[in-house]
Design a protein around this motif. Sequence first.
Motif, PDB file in Angstrom:
ATOM      1  N   LEU A   1       0.640  -1.338  -0.209  1.00 57.73           N
ATOM      2  CA  LEU A   1       0.042  -0.013  -0.077  1.00 57.73           C
ATOM      3  C   LEU A   1       0.817   1.273  -0.013  1.00 57.73           C
ATOM      4  O   LEU A   1       0.304   2.306  -0.443  1.00 57.73           O
ATOM      5  CB  LEU A   1      -1.087   0.049   1.165  1.00 57.73           C
ATOM      6  CG  LEU A   1      -1.750   1.283   1.316  1.00 57.73           C
ATOM      7  CD1 LEU A   1      -2.775   1.411   0.293  1.00 57.73           C
ATOM      8  CD2 LEU A   1      -2.591   1.361   2.838  1.00 57.73           C
ATOM      9  N   LEU A   2       1.928   1.469   0.556  1.00 59.20           N
ATOM     10  CA  LEU A   2       2.963   2.413   0.832  1.00 59.20           C
ATOM     11  C   LEU A   2       3.067   3.136  -0.582  1.00 59.20           C
ATOM     12  O   LEU A   2       2.701   4.523  -0.539  1.00 59.20           O
ATOM     13  CB  LEU A   2       4.168   2.144   1.548  1.00 59.20           C
ATOM     14  CG  LEU A   2       4.864   3.350   2.177  1.00 59.20           C
ATOM     15  CD1 LEU A   2       4.033   4.113   2.990  1.00 59.20           C
ATOM     16  CD2 LEU A   2       6.018   2.874   2.681  1.00 59.20           C
ATOM     17  N   PRO A   3       3.488   2.536  -1.537  1.00 54.23           N
ATOM     18  CA  PRO A   3       3.710   3.215  -2.974  1.00 54.23           C
ATOM     19  C   PRO A   3       2.419   3.592  -3.366  1.00 54.23           C
ATOM     20  O   PRO A   3       2.362   4.794  -4.440  1.00 54.23           O
ATOM     21  CB  PRO A   3       4.413   2.011  -3.691  1.00 54.23           C
ATOM     22  CG  PRO A   3       5.012   1.110  -2.821  1.00 54.23           C
ATOM     23  CD  PRO A   3       4.019   1.051  -1.501  1.00 54.23           C
ATOM     24  N   ALA A   4       1.211   3.045  -3.138  1.00 54.97           N
ATOM     25  CA  ALA A   4      -0.036   3.290  -3.787  1.00 54.97           C
ATOM     26  C   ALA A   4      -0.594   5.000  -2.847  1.00 54.97           C
ATOM     27  O   ALA A   4      -0.949   5.817  -3.713  1.00 54.97           O
ATOM     28  CB  ALA A   4      -0.891   2.468  -3.287  1.00 54.97           C
ATOM     29  N   LEU A   5      -0.027   4.942  -1.563  1.00 56.38           N
ATOM     30  CA  LEU A   5      -0.286   6.204  -0.971  1.00 56.38           C
ATOM     31  C   LEU A   5       0.494   7.358  -1.408  1.00 56.38           C
ATOM     32  O   LEU A   5       0.007   8.408  -1.680  1.00 56.38           O
ATOM     33  CB  LEU A   5      -0.198   6.091   0.636  1.00 56.38           C
ATOM     34  CG  LEU A   5      -0.940   5.099   1.294  1.00 56.38           C
ATOM     35  CD1 LEU A   5      -0.478   5.196   3.011  1.00 56.38           C
ATOM     36  CD2 LEU A   5      -2.659   5.297   1.070  1.00 56.38           C
ATOM     37  N   VAL A   6       1.852   7.067  -1.843  1.00 55.29           N
ATOM     38  CA  VAL A   6       2.450   8.018  -2.411  1.00 55.29           C
ATOM     39  C   VAL A   6       2.018   8.264  -4.059  1.00 55.29           C
ATOM     40  O   VAL A   6       1.971   9.655  -4.155  1.00 55.29           O
ATOM     41  CB  VAL A   6       4.092   7.400  -2.666  1.00 55.29           C
ATOM     42  CG1 VAL A   6       4.888   8.466  -3.537  1.00 55.29           C
ATOM     43  CG2 VAL A   6       4.828   7.356  -1.363  1.00 55.29           C
ATOM     44  N   ALA A   7       1.454   7.455  -4.743  1.00 56.59           N
ATOM     45  CA  ALA A   7       0.830   7.776  -5.848  1.00 56.59           C
ATOM     46  C   ALA A   7      -0.292   8.532  -5.668  1.00 56.59           C
ATOM     47  O   ALA A   7      -0.607   9.815  -6.465  1.00 56.59           O
ATOM     48  CB  ALA A   7       0.586   6.563  -6.719  1.00 56.59           C
TER      49      ALA A   7
ATOM     50  N   ALA B   1      -0.135   2.304  -8.263  1.00 58.82           N
ATOM     51  CA  ALA B   1      -1.044   1.617  -7.024  1.00 58.82           C
ATOM     52  C   ALA B   1      -1.306  -0.037  -7.568  1.00 58.82           C
ATOM     53  O   ALA B   1      -0.930  -0.708  -6.821  1.00 58.82           O
ATOM     54  CB  ALA B   1      -2.398   2.278  -6.715  1.00 58.82           C
ATOM     55  N   HIS B   2      -1.617  -0.127  -8.889  1.00 60.01           N
ATOM     56  CA  HIS B   2      -1.720  -1.332  -9.301  1.00 60.01           C
ATOM     57  C   HIS B   2      -0.659  -2.321  -9.207  1.00 60.01           C
ATOM     58  O   HIS B   2      -0.755  -3.500  -8.658  1.00 60.01           O
ATOM     59  CB  HIS B   2      -2.372  -1.404 -10.930  1.00 60.01           C
ATOM     60  CG  HIS B   2      -2.266  -2.721 -11.411  1.00 60.01           C
ATOM     61  ND1 HIS B   2      -3.651  -3.621 -11.432  1.00 60.01           N
ATOM     62  CD2 HIS B   2      -1.675  -3.490 -12.207  1.00 60.01           C
ATOM     63  CE1 HIS B   2      -3.508  -4.667 -11.909  1.00 60.01           C
ATOM     64  NE2 HIS B   2      -2.187  -4.552 -12.448  1.00 60.01           N
ATOM     65  N   LEU B   3       0.475  -1.783  -9.544  1.00 61.03           N
ATOM     66  CA  LEU B   3       1.846  -2.583  -9.609  1.00 61.03           C
ATOM     67  C   LEU B   3       2.286  -2.855  -8.194  1.00 61.03           C
ATOM     68  O   LEU B   3       2.667  -3.836  -7.810  1.00 61.03           O
ATOM     69  CB  LEU B   3       2.927  -1.650 -10.119  1.00 61.03           C
ATOM     70  CG  LEU B   3       2.673  -1.644 -11.887  1.00 61.03           C
ATOM     71  CD1 LEU B   3       4.119  -1.041 -12.366  1.00 61.03           C
ATOM     72  CD2 LEU B   3       2.560  -2.955 -12.444  1.00 61.03           C
ATOM     73  N   ALA B   4       2.000  -1.809  -7.360  1.00 59.20           N
ATOM     74  CA  ALA B   4       2.424  -1.894  -5.892  1.00 59.20           C
ATOM     75  C   ALA B   4       1.419  -3.143  -5.145  1.00 59.20           C
ATOM     76  O   ALA B   4       2.030  -3.712  -4.377  1.00 59.20           O
ATOM     77  CB  ALA B   4       2.512  -0.712  -5.292  1.00 59.20           C
ATOM     78  N   LEU B   5       0.242  -2.849  -5.338  1.00 57.82           N
ATOM     79  CA  LEU B   5      -0.547  -3.807  -4.585  1.00 57.82           C
ATOM     80  C   LEU B   5      -0.266  -5.180  -4.992  1.00 57.82           C
ATOM     81  O   LEU B   5      -0.788  -6.214  -4.238  1.00 57.82           O
ATOM     82  CB  LEU B   5      -1.956  -3.388  -4.754  1.00 57.82           C
ATOM     83  CG  LEU B   5      -2.351  -1.897  -3.883  1.00 57.82           C
ATOM     84  CD1 LEU B   5      -3.768  -1.521  -4.636  1.00 57.82           C
ATOM     85  CD2 LEU B   5      -2.413  -2.174  -2.551  1.00 57.82           C
TER      86      LEU B   5
ATOM     87  N   LEU C   1      -7.514  -9.320  -5.728  1.00 58.72           N
ATOM     88  CA  LEU C   1      -8.605  -8.639  -5.031  1.00 58.72           C
ATOM     89  C   LEU C   1      -8.129  -7.104  -4.909  1.00 58.72           C
ATOM     90  O   LEU C   1      -9.182  -6.247  -5.111  1.00 58.72           O
ATOM     91  CB  LEU C   1      -8.791  -9.259  -3.554  1.00 58.72           C
ATOM     92  CG  LEU C   1      -9.732  -8.742  -2.637  1.00 58.72           C
ATOM     93  CD1 LEU C   1     -11.159  -9.182  -3.295  1.00 58.72           C
ATOM     94  CD2 LEU C   1      -9.781  -9.192  -1.280  1.00 58.72           C
ATOM     95  N   ALA C   2      -7.267  -6.622  -4.217  1.00 57.43           N
ATOM     96  CA  ALA C   2      -6.921  -5.224  -4.020  1.00 57.43           C
ATOM     97  C   ALA C   2      -6.553  -4.557  -5.387  1.00 57.43           C
ATOM     98  O   ALA C   2      -7.027  -3.417  -5.335  1.00 57.43           O
ATOM     99  CB  ALA C   2      -6.028  -5.001  -3.045  1.00 57.43           C
ATOM    100  N   ALA C   3      -5.815  -4.817  -5.987  1.00 56.92           N
ATOM    101  CA  ALA C   3      -5.282  -4.076  -6.956  1.00 56.92           C
ATOM    102  C   ALA C   3      -6.435  -4.090  -8.148  1.00 56.92           C
ATOM    103  O   ALA C   3      -6.189  -3.080  -8.823  1.00 56.92           O
ATOM    104  CB  ALA C   3      -3.884  -5.287  -7.749  1.00 56.92           C
ATOM    105  N   SER C   4      -7.210  -4.902  -8.344  1.00 52.36           N
ATOM    106  CA  SER C   4      -8.393  -4.782  -9.147  1.00 52.36           C
ATOM    107  C   SER C   4      -9.222  -3.412  -8.898  1.00 52.36           C
ATOM    108  O   SER C   4      -9.927  -3.088  -9.953  1.00 52.36           O
ATOM    109  CB  SER C   4      -9.078  -6.039  -9.253  1.00 52.36           C
ATOM    110  OG  SER C   4      -9.897  -6.095  -8.155  1.00 52.36           O
ATOM    111  N   VAL C   5      -9.232  -2.814  -8.001  1.00 52.84           N
ATOM    112  CA  VAL C   5      -9.940  -1.817  -7.608  1.00 52.84           C
ATOM    113  C   VAL C   5      -9.490  -0.556  -8.629  1.00 52.84           C
ATOM    114  O   VAL C   5     -10.424   0.183  -8.922  1.00 52.84           O
ATOM    115  CB  VAL C   5      -9.771  -1.133  -6.027  1.00 52.84           C
ATOM    116  CG1 VAL C   5     -10.569   0.087  -5.914  1.00 52.84           C
ATOM    117  CG2 VAL C   5     -10.267  -2.252  -5.276  1.00 52.84           C
TER     118      VAL C   5
END
Length: 652
Positions: free
Chosen positions: A218-224, A359-363, A383-387
Amino acid sequence: MKAANHQPPTPFLHRHGRELLICLGLFLTVFVVFGRALQADFVQWDDDSNIYRNPHLGPPTIERIVWMFTDAQYFWRYQPFGWLTWSVIHLFFGLNPFGYHLGNLLLHGLNAGLVFLLIRKLLLLTAGSPTAPASNALLAGAGLGAAIWAVHPLRVENVAWAVELPWCQAMLFLLVSLLCYLKAAHRDKSNGRWPGIYWLAVFCFAASLFSFPVALGLLPALVALDFYPLRKIQFSDGQWWNPAARRAVWQKMPFLFFTLLAFSISIYSRTHTVDTWSRPVSLDEFGWLPRLMQAFYLWTYYLWKSLLPVGLSPVYTQLVQFDPISLPFVASTAGIIGITAALVYFRQHWPGGLALWIAHLALLVPMLGLTEHPHYPGDRYNLAASVGWAVLLAAGLWRLWVWPRFRAIGLAGAGALALLFGTMSFQQTRVWENSVTLFEYTIRRLGKDPYRADLQYRLGKYHLDQGNFSGGVARLQQASSLRPDSPLVRYHLACGLMNLGQWSEALPHATAVLQLAPQMENTHNLIGIILAQQGKLREAADQFSAELSARPNHAGALMNRSLALARLGQVEPALADFSRALQFAPDDFGSHRQAIFFQALARASAQSDRWPEAVKLAQRALELARSAKQTELAYQVEKELQSYLSRRVPPL
């Protein structure tokens, strides 16, 4: 002087009524599509070790809760909050599968609503007005995006498989964490204080990780998200390291702490788990290049699998053995690098695309199997990346709204896609009804793949557990023809043949187990039972002794040796073994088995002309047989007792 004319606050239901109705609609849709899972049984594929055969699972107690938070060996992932939820379900439903499937459905229904709220929030932030009333266009796009995510066929594993509850629970906490983080970003006034809702985001992130480590990326997704749509980090003016960016970095520190903590515990669990789970492979066994190419392949795989969810299977074997420089892997690597480069280049024109891509790659990083070989991709891993796909679809529908003709086409297309995916998921849920439907479907999907031997073995073992010995033997014979070097297959095949009374056919498989895995527990005991049934009592006693040499407290081997010795006329050693067996496992030997033992001792005493002792032992056997309500055995023992009273050895 007139008092100020204050407008009364708008009621919550009036302000958010449409959103609540959409959430309710999504919740009900989940139950319509996946509701048949409530009638499903457990499956003998991780449900057994995690739930119904888990010796640690039961209603919440201090001892169990301590185990949940301190054990890192029983299971290869640290999931104390997941264990805790199962424990609460056990309190109300025991081991009734209904309660566990209901938990999955409730969590996924809530997650569908949370995905809708997350999409809505992101679209509002994209519009630059996070508090503006949501338009019909935005709500329609967000609702359809969430619906397609919720009923997508790749969700079936997460919802219909009882053991996936920790994934659904982790997803719930992850979505709440993201919503709280976005809310906190709006309230953050750069006054040096972080709002309480920010700390709620941190807590929910930790709860997600300790339900199941789905959110490790999740952390890189938050940066994104800080880049877009929050716009805390800007690269356009060359002054990206500004106070807002530094503050955003500091706000990631609690998230980084829990990420590193959960990662460290996960690695420890992965390397210290019990023998049931294989250990991670070394770099000598699986080098850096194959690991890297596997990652690029899976990043690409989950892209096209989300767009084309056909040919679904509970297990995929393309990564069991592969050439890392073959065309599919090289093309996947080039594709991921190319998409990334293009999105970076066009970041000023489409910043949301780059943010979603990161976010997709990171999750997906925790799902890439970087410590595993072979690695088996799973539908649930997306599950999470598909959001991100749901957000992208919703944004597209929202943009189309200004053109009435395209709006109708877009809405109709999205609705048709939701209906198609929902129908596919409804049908796929049937696969998970029980172990037989699951394994037979998977065997058909595997075709001639060698991995089908494992499924034949699992199905055969399931039939044995259910008392269907002929069906179990048939499946295990197919597995043995594919994997003759598997000691587990040969062991359970021998057990099945024994239960069919085919002792001569069982013996070669049992002795093969001894050659393939000399230290395998219970093998000597198994061979001893077969030999005893063939009347080879001395050889059988030697096999039981060999088992006891390796495992002196093996109650079953003690009991079996005592019976063999009793039939050989060695009453005192037989009684000694019997006493030890009862000492180590008093609950394993009911009245029926004890009656048979005392019957054998009585016969041995009679053959040695010890008539008073034979009478006493037969009386004890008769008492136990009657206690166990074994009418036929009691009748037989009573006739033998009359013979002993007349000092006659009864015929066998």
